[in-house]
Write a protein that holds these residues in place. Structure first.
Motif, PDB file in Angstrom:
ATOM      1  N   UNK A  86      32.699  30.541  41.645  1.00  0.00           N
ATOM      2  CA  UNK A  86      34.120  30.398  41.956  1.00  0.00           C
ATOM      3  C   UNK A  86      34.518  31.149  43.233  1.00  0.00           C
ATOM      4  N   UNK A  87      33.654  32.055  43.682  1.00  0.00           N
ATOM      5  CA  UNK A  87      33.951  32.827  44.903  1.00  0.00           C
ATOM      6  C   UNK A  87      32.702  32.881  45.788  1.00  0.00           C
ATOM      7  N   UNK A  88      32.240  31.734  46.284  1.00  0.00           N
ATOM      8  CA  UNK A  88      30.983  31.696  47.036  1.00  0.00           C
ATOM      9  C   UNK A  88      31.046  32.428  48.373  1.00  0.00           C
ATOM     10  N   UNK A  89      32.238  32.813  48.804  1.00  0.00           N
ATOM     11  CA  UNK A  89      32.360  33.481  50.097  1.00  0.00           C
ATOM     12  C   UNK A  89      32.068  34.981  50.024  1.00  0.00           C
ATOM     13  N   UNK A  90      31.962  35.548  48.807  1.00  0.00           N
ATOM     14  CA  UNK A  90      31.763  36.993  48.691  1.00  0.00           C
ATOM     15  C   UNK A  90      30.285  37.349  48.776  1.00  0.00           C
ATOM     16  N   UNK A  91      30.007  38.635  48.972  1.00  0.00           N
ATOM     17  CA  UNK A  91      28.636  39.136  49.060  1.00  0.00           C
ATOM     18  C   UNK A  91      28.033  39.212  47.658  1.00  0.00           C
ATOM     19  N   UNK A  92      27.060  38.336  47.380  1.00  0.00           N
ATOM     20  CA  UNK A  92      26.514  38.261  46.025  1.00  0.00           C
ATOM     21  C   UNK A  92      25.755  39.529  45.643  1.00  0.00           C
ATOM     22  N   UNK A  93      25.030  40.104  46.590  1.00  0.00           N
ATOM     23  CA  UNK A  93      24.223  41.288  46.275  1.00  0.00           C
ATOM     24  C   UNK A  93      25.086  42.410  45.726  1.00  0.00           C
ATOM     25  N   UNK A  94      26.198  42.683  46.367  1.00  0.00           N
ATOM     26  CA  UNK A  94      27.057  43.783  45.913  1.00  0.00           C
ATOM     27  C   UNK A  94      27.806  43.420  44.629  1.00  0.00           C
ATOM     28  N   UNK A  95      28.151  42.152  44.487  1.00  0.00           N
ATOM     29  CA  UNK A  95      28.743  41.697  43.225  1.00  0.00           C
ATOM     30  C   UNK A  95      27.752  41.893  42.087  1.00  0.00           C
ATOM     31  N   UNK A  96      26.514  41.540  42.322  1.00  0.00           N
ATOM     32  CA  UNK A  96      25.474  41.688  41.287  1.00  0.00           C
ATOM     33  C   UNK A  96      25.231  43.155  40.959  1.00  0.00           C
ATOM     34  N   UNK A  97      25.146  44.004  41.975  1.00  0.00           N
ATOM     35  CA  UNK A  97      24.841  45.420  41.751  1.00  0.00           C
ATOM     36  C   UNK A  97      25.876  46.087  40.844  1.00  0.00           C
ATOM     37  N   UNK A  98      27.159  45.862  41.113  1.00  0.00           N
ATOM     38  CA  UNK A  98      28.196  46.532  40.328  1.00  0.00           C
ATOM     39  C   UNK A  98      28.357  45.927  38.939  1.00  0.00           C
ATOM     40  N   UNK A  99      28.167  44.617  38.833  1.00  0.00           N
ATOM     41  CA  UNK A  99      28.227  43.984  37.508  1.00  0.00           C
ATOM     42  C   UNK A  99      27.051  44.440  36.650  1.00  0.00           C
ATOM     43  N   UNK A 100      25.879  44.478  37.247  1.00  0.00           N
ATOM     44  CA  UNK A 100      24.683  44.919  36.543  1.00  0.00           C
ATOM     45  C   UNK A 100      24.840  46.362  36.082  1.00  0.00           C
ATOM     46  N   UNK A 101      25.436  47.210  36.923  1.00  0.00           N
ATOM     47  CA  UNK A 101      25.680  48.602  36.546  1.00  0.00           C
ATOM     48  C   UNK A 101      26.595  48.683  35.328  1.00  0.00           C
ATOM     49  N   UNK A 102      27.608  47.822  35.261  1.00  0.00           N
ATOM     50  CA  UNK A 102      28.530  47.822  34.120  1.00  0.00           C
ATOM     51  C   UNK A 102      27.801  47.491  32.819  1.00  0.00           C
ATOM     52  N   UNK A 103      26.897  46.513  32.872  1.00  0.00           N
ATOM     53  CA  UNK A 103      26.128  46.141  31.679  1.00  0.00           C
ATOM     54  C   UNK A 103      25.226  47.293  31.254  1.00  0.00           C
ATOM     55  N   UNK A 104      24.525  47.870  32.227  1.00  0.00           N
ATOM     56  CA  UNK A 104      23.622  48.983  31.918  1.00  0.00           C
ATOM     57  C   UNK A 104      24.389  50.160  31.314  1.00  0.00           C
ATOM     58  N   UNK A 105      25.549  50.472  31.901  1.00  0.00           N
ATOM     59  CA  UNK A 105      26.330  51.608  31.412  1.00  0.00           C
ATOM     60  C   UNK A 105      26.831  51.368  29.996  1.00  0.00           C
ATOM     61  N   UNK A 106      27.177  50.125  29.669  1.00  0.00           N
ATOM     62  CA  UNK A 106      27.604  49.809  28.299  1.00  0.00           C
ATOM     63  C   UNK A 106      26.514  50.192  27.306  1.00  0.00           C
ATOM     64  N   UNK A 107      25.307  49.737  27.542  1.00  0.00           N
ATOM     65  CA  UNK A 107      24.198  50.014  26.624  1.00  0.00           C
ATOM     66  C   UNK A 107      23.862  51.507  26.636  1.00  0.00           C
TER      67      UNK A 107
END
Length: 329
Positions: A86-107
């Motif tokens: 839905x937002x192909x114009x954004x930087x995927x790497x940084x989107x992935x890094x912060x989202x992945x961190x949120x999942x890891x922190x939950x566990x």
């Protein structure tokens, strides 16, 4: 942790992401990251829907495979990928890094309470529960709420959340050493301790404790450094030769309970129509009762042709309610 704490942690990580120059310079990327951290902070608890099936399925699988290493990796890539559609114009790497961190922190934060997770699957199915942070910790939650309010009032989110998470890290260290001191106290007062299950309460100075020795289970309470034993039970091994026990152990409710509970006792009650086998988790003593149980009622009137009449597992705070949960004969 509880759902509310995971929600505010998702907001906090979104604010912390502004320390990333790429995120801070791109408002659209920041919005995408905030959505990613919010969803990522909740995704591992998607197994809560299993409650709609029955308690046995929920108990056996909650915080299980959805908190495993493969699941964390799957959440970490699938959530930002969907957002990126839905937002192909954004930087995927940084989107992935912060989202992945949120999942890891939950566990990561879930392993510190008494419930724990199966975070090491598929390497190991054992429950990881360090037991020194309450599932709902009012201090952690209040710090997050204060941070959200300060952010809305204009505080710099990156610096703000960096300070708050530094304070929370120190708080975790304090609670770790609190538990170490508690374990030392238990070993000083009770001999031949094999296992200690600690359950912190919302009060900093109060802990629930279940202790296993070769001969006994001790259920107690620690308050202000003083240990009080409230109940003592004989450590009676399960009689696997008993046909009624063998039949009970095939029941899905009993299996679910045993897969989850690390410290329990069992008892058998004999009635005209059936024999009841009940397993009782010793970690959650409340007002003199043990509300987390599993039971099976076995028809043993016909020799070797044993039949499970009714069974149940879950949280029940009165005997009357427990009997109501069991299907009528």
């Amino acid at each position: 942790m509880d759902t509310g704490t995971h929600v505010v942690m998702g907001v906090a990580l979104g604010g912390l992401a502004t320390l990333d120059p790429v995120v801070n310079a791109d408002p659209e990327l920041f919005n995408a990251v905030l959505i990613g951290t919010m969803i990522g902070s909740q995704a591992p608890d998607s197994d809560t829907v299993l409650k709609l099936r029955n308690n046995a399925v929920y108990i056996r699988h909650h915080r299980g495979i959805t908190h495993s290493i493969p699941a964390v990796m799957l959440w970490g890539i699938s959530i930002p990928s969907i957002i990126y559609l839905f937002t192909p114009e954004v930087n995927f790497l940084h989107l992935w890094l912060w989202t992945f961190l949120a999942v890891i922190l939950h566990v990561f934060v879930d392993v510190f309470n008494a419930y724990g997770t199966q975070a090491y699957r598929p390497i190991s199915k054992r429950w990881v529960a360090y037991g020194f942070i309450n599932t709902f910790d009012p201090y952690i939650f209040t710090l997050h709420i204060a941070g959200i309010v300060a952010w809305n009032l204009g505080a710099n989110p990156g610096t703000l959340w960096l300070i708050i998470y530094f304070v929370i890290a120190l708080y975790y260290l304090k609670r770790y050493f609190d538990k170490r001191e508690l374990v030392r106290l238990i070993h000083e007062n009770i001999k031949d301790v094999k296992q200690i299950a600690t359950s912190p309460t919302m009060k900093q100075n109060v802990w629930r404790i279940a202790i296993t020795t070769p001969t006994h289970y001790y259920v107690g309470r620690a308050e202000n450094g003083h240990l009080t034993i409230l109940d003592t039970f004989t450590n009676k091994p399960i009689d696997y030769e008993d046909p009624v026990i063998q039949k009970a152990l095939t029941d899905h409710n009993i299996k679910a309970f045993l897969s989850f509970s690390p410290v329990y006792r069992y008892e058998m009650s004999y009635y005209d129509e059936y024999t009841e086998v009940r397993f009782i988790d010793l970690r959650y003593r409340s007002r003199g009762r043990y509300p987390f149980v599993a039971l099976a009622q076995i028809d043993d009137e016909h020799g070797d042709n044993l039949k499970i009449l009714n069974s149940y597992t879950g949280w029940v705070f009165t005997e009357e309610k427990l009997q109501n949960k069991v299907s009528p004969m």
